[in-house]
Structure formats: C-alpha cells, structure tokens
Motif scaffolding. Sequence first.
Motif, mmCIF file in Angstrom:
data_model
loop_
_atom_site.group_PDB
_atom_site.id
_atom_site.type_symbol
_atom_site.label_atom_id
_atom_site.label_comp_id
_atom_site.label_asym_id
_atom_site.label_seq_id
_atom_site.Cartn_x
_atom_site.Cartn_y
_atom_site.Cartn_z
ATOM 1 N N LYS A 10 0.889 -1.160 0.000
ATOM 2 C CA LYS A 10 0.000 0.000 0.000
ATOM 3 C C LYS A 10 0.926 1.208 0.000
ATOM 4 C CE LYS A 10 -3.793 1.791 2.682
ATOM 5 N NZ LYS A 10 -4.337 1.860 4.026
ATOM 6 N N ASN A 74 5.251 0.498 7.454
ATOM 7 C CA ASN A 74 4.322 0.110 8.532
ATOM 8 C C ASN A 74 4.433 1.033 9.747
ATOM 9 O OD1 ASN A 74 3.083 -1.951 7.152
ATOM 10 N ND2 ASN A 74 4.436 -3.552 7.954
ATOM 11 N N THR A 99 0.697 -7.420 4.322
ATOM 12 C CA THR A 99 0.384 -6.126 3.715
ATOM 13 C C THR A 99 1.325 -5.100 4.338
ATOM 14 O OG1 THR A 99 -1.906 -6.687 3.330
ATOM 15 C CG2 THR A 99 -1.374 -4.338 3.431
ATOM 16 N N VAL A 101 2.517 -1.116 4.468
ATOM 17 C CA VAL A 101 2.154 0.270 4.156
ATOM 18 C C VAL A 101 3.429 1.101 4.052
ATOM 19 C CG1 VAL A 101 0.819 2.290 4.897
ATOM 20 C CG2 VAL A 101 0.005 -0.019 5.443
ATOM 21 N N ASP B 95 -0.637 7.414 7.934
ATOM 22 C CA ASP B 95 -1.785 6.509 7.826
ATOM 23 C C ASP B 95 -1.672 5.448 8.917
ATOM 24 O OD1 ASP B 95 -4.089 5.369 6.311
ATOM 25 O OD2 ASP B 95 -2.697 3.683 6.115
ATOM 26 N N LYS B 96 -0.446 4.962 9.075
ATOM 27 C CA LYS B 96 -0.219 3.914 10.058
ATOM 28 C C LYS B 96 0.698 4.461 11.148
ATOM 29 C CE LYS B 96 0.497 -0.988 10.294
ATOM 30 N NZ LYS B 96 0.361 -2.235 9.560
ATOM 31 N N SER B 98 2.721 4.015 14.731
ATOM 32 C CA SER B 98 3.242 2.944 15.589
ATOM 33 C C SER B 98 4.137 3.530 16.663
ATOM 34 C CB SER B 98 3.984 1.913 14.749
ATOM 35 O OG SER B 98 5.020 2.551 14.047
#
Lengths: 251, 223
Positions: A10, A74, A99, A101, B95-96, B98
Amino acid sequence: MEKVLNINLKVWRQANPEVAGRFEEYKVETSPDSSFLEMFDVLNEQLINSGQEPVAFDHDCREGICGMCSMVINGRPHGPKKAVTTCQLHMRSFNDGDTVVVEPWRADAFPVIKDLTVNRSSFDKIIASGGYISVNTGNAVDANSMLIPKDDADTAFEAATCIGCGACVSACKNASAMLFVGAKVTQLATLPQGKAEREKRVVAMVNAMDAEGFGACSNTGACAAECPKGIPLSVIATLNKEYTKAKMKGF
Amino acid sequence: MKFLSFLFTSSIGRKLVMGATGLFLVSFLLVHCGINACVFVNDGGETFNAAADFMSENFFIRVAEIGLFLGLLWHVFQGLYLWLTNSKKRKAKYDKASGNENSKWYSRSMGLLGTLILIFLVLHLKHFWVVSRFTDHITSGDETLFQEMIEVFENPWVVLIYVLGCISLAYHLLHGFWSAFHTLGIDHKTYTPIIKSIGTAFSIVIPLIFALMPIAMHLGWIS
C-alpha cells in the motif's frame, strides 16, 4: 525451488507537491534475499511494463551510509529493524502474504516532492548556518600534537555517524530536528577544532532549525529509537547545554 | 535582560522554561505531600491542623505562594503553547501510526496529562485554597481544615476525581521528572540513571500518598 514471498503493498502516490496524494495497492512477488529497495525496483519494472508511472523514491549508495533512502514502513521510519536503513532492510523481515504500508517522511519541514521523495533541503540550510569549521586546517599535523581524550573522540565519532536521513524528524511526534542538530553540535563542540566557534555555531543552527519549521523536543526518545545509526538521545542534552551556555554568554 | 528573551522565542528556550518550572513544581509537591501526610497520624487532625496553620501564617510561605502561582501559570501557558505549536508541525498525518514501538504513551501525552491535572487543580483549589484563603470558614474557627477535608471527601465522585487526578500526575511525573533534567542539559553516565530511578520512585510514592488521603477519609480509616 527458491522461496518466494507475495507482498501486498500500500504505497503513497502523489504526482507533485501541489496535488493531493492517495494510497495505491500493488502485489509484488519477491525473494526473501531481496532488499526492500530491490523489491521496489521489481515493482517499478512491473509498473513500467504495464505502461504505468513508476514509484519515485530516494536512494543512492544502497549500503546504509548515504542517508538518501527514506521510507516509513508500517509506521516505522526505515522499517521494523533496529539501526538499519531502508536499503539494508531485507524482505526476510516480512512474511508471505503481509500487507506493507509505505509512506514518505511526514513533516511540514520535509514537503513531499513526488510519491515517496521529500525535500530535505531544510537540513542543508541548518548545516549551512554553522555546521562546519570555518578555518583553513592546512596539512595534517602530527597525531600527538593535539591530545584528545579517548572518551571525547568516541563521543564525537558516535555523533558523527549521523547520515542526516531525517528519520528522527519523521519519528518525532513534534517533527523536531533536535537529534540531527544535537548530533552535529556534539560532534563539533567535543573536538578542539570545533570548540573555537561553538557558541556562534549552536545559536545559528538552533535559529535555522526553528526558522525551518521543526518542532520543539519533548524527550519522548522516538528519534533515538528509530535512528538507523543509533545516535543517542544524550546529544539533545548536549545541544540544550551548549545552547543555554552560549545564550547566557550573550551570543 | 534582552539576552533572556530566548526563553520566550526559541524552541530550546521554551523547553528550558518547562523543565525549570517543572522542577520547581516538583519541590512544591514534596512540601505539600509532607504537610498533608500529617493526616495519617490519625489524631483527629491535630498535627495536620498545626502544620496547616504554620503554612498559612508564615510570611515566607506566603511570599513563596506567589512564586508558586507564577511558576505554575508559566508552566501551564508555555506548555499549552508548545503543545499547540508542536502539533502543527506535521499537518499531513501518517496513515499507520506505531508510536508504541519507539516511545512510551505517557511521554507523548504530556499535554493531555497536564490538562487533566489542571482540570483537577481547579476543583482542588476551589475545595480548599479558596475556602481557607478567601472565606472566613476556617479562620473564624467554625471548622478546621481537617474537618473540611473529611466533609469534602464524603462525596464518592470527588474521591474518584482526586484519584484520577493523582494517576494523571503520576504519569506526568514519570516522564517529566527525568525529562526536566535532560532539558536542562544534564546527561551523565552515572547521575542520569540515578535521576531516572529517583524520578520513578517519586512518581509512584508522591501521587500514591496524595491519592490515599481522599480514599482513607472516605472509607473512614481516618476520622
């Protein structure tokens, strides 16, 4: 047969700084021995072969020393491994069917140029403001003519391993550049050659850092935890000390 | 004084103010906790009232109180300003996220924790400081400060808010105590681990003693 990993990507796609970006999904077959950037090379070949625009991403040496690669994988700058740049991250760190990102460094001081490439000239401007020694050093002198304690040499060298990639800024909740500036200030202020201009340098570099739109440090430690070169958080304490001392001296 | 303007204008100057005022407030917490712990003597508030009387009548304490409020306001407003400006340095969000992979949640939530403490503090000042300083409720001898505490903590909701306030304080200190020293430029291979250990102990013990007062009074352990 050689093991193959199927990765669902993605990826952030943005044609230029002016238009809004979006995520695109791709499927890539890759070897576990491939590096993360080689996996992107395979993706780009697929895109070119099917008549699409390849993903723009920064890279140069691909051996972890230039500081060009800059992907948030990620949610982690340079991916999930400790003290590793994106180019030195290998696909064996991922599982078949994962997946992943991939986003660019996000900070107002690092605007997106295209896709995953960002403009990091704000770092150059900080260095240009004082991150150097403005004396002609001449020929190399005898090593024993300028005595430097081992501890100081080690501290300076550790700080000097900063490759200026900007992972610290991208990891920081405040988009602060203090680990980067701290590393440069520590490296130069610890050695005799850099001490002469230490006050002028630290004030100029902090002014440039603030002017470029980086945030203020709140000591979360995210920068040092994500730094591919393991620059310690202590360089920020050194930066604070150097800056305060210089200010109290009237610089 | 122009050379001190960096305390208001530069990123490091502003952080320096947060660290210095923060440590000043830590010193206040120690005194406040020490005085209040007198309620645990459980002698009907005699020791505690004597300590409270000393604090309200001593000239130097009264002067220090002005300094305390100035320090608190500086810490609050500079903190809110930093929280607001720092949050604007990354308009396009990830978007992600962490964050837990590289830092502690409470170190990233100092603005929020501080705001929760501030909300608690407004209620707390209304309960005791306003009553003892701006009404004659205590000075007229109608009631002692100890009796006022027993009365206030009869309400279970007040006890709950006080306990939540103390938990916010504990996490705020868990990052803030060590962070203040780091911001003031102190990083040492021997002393920093000691500072961190003292900070952790302080963040647990002090809020725990504070939280035990409303709980003990509500449950009638102290009367």
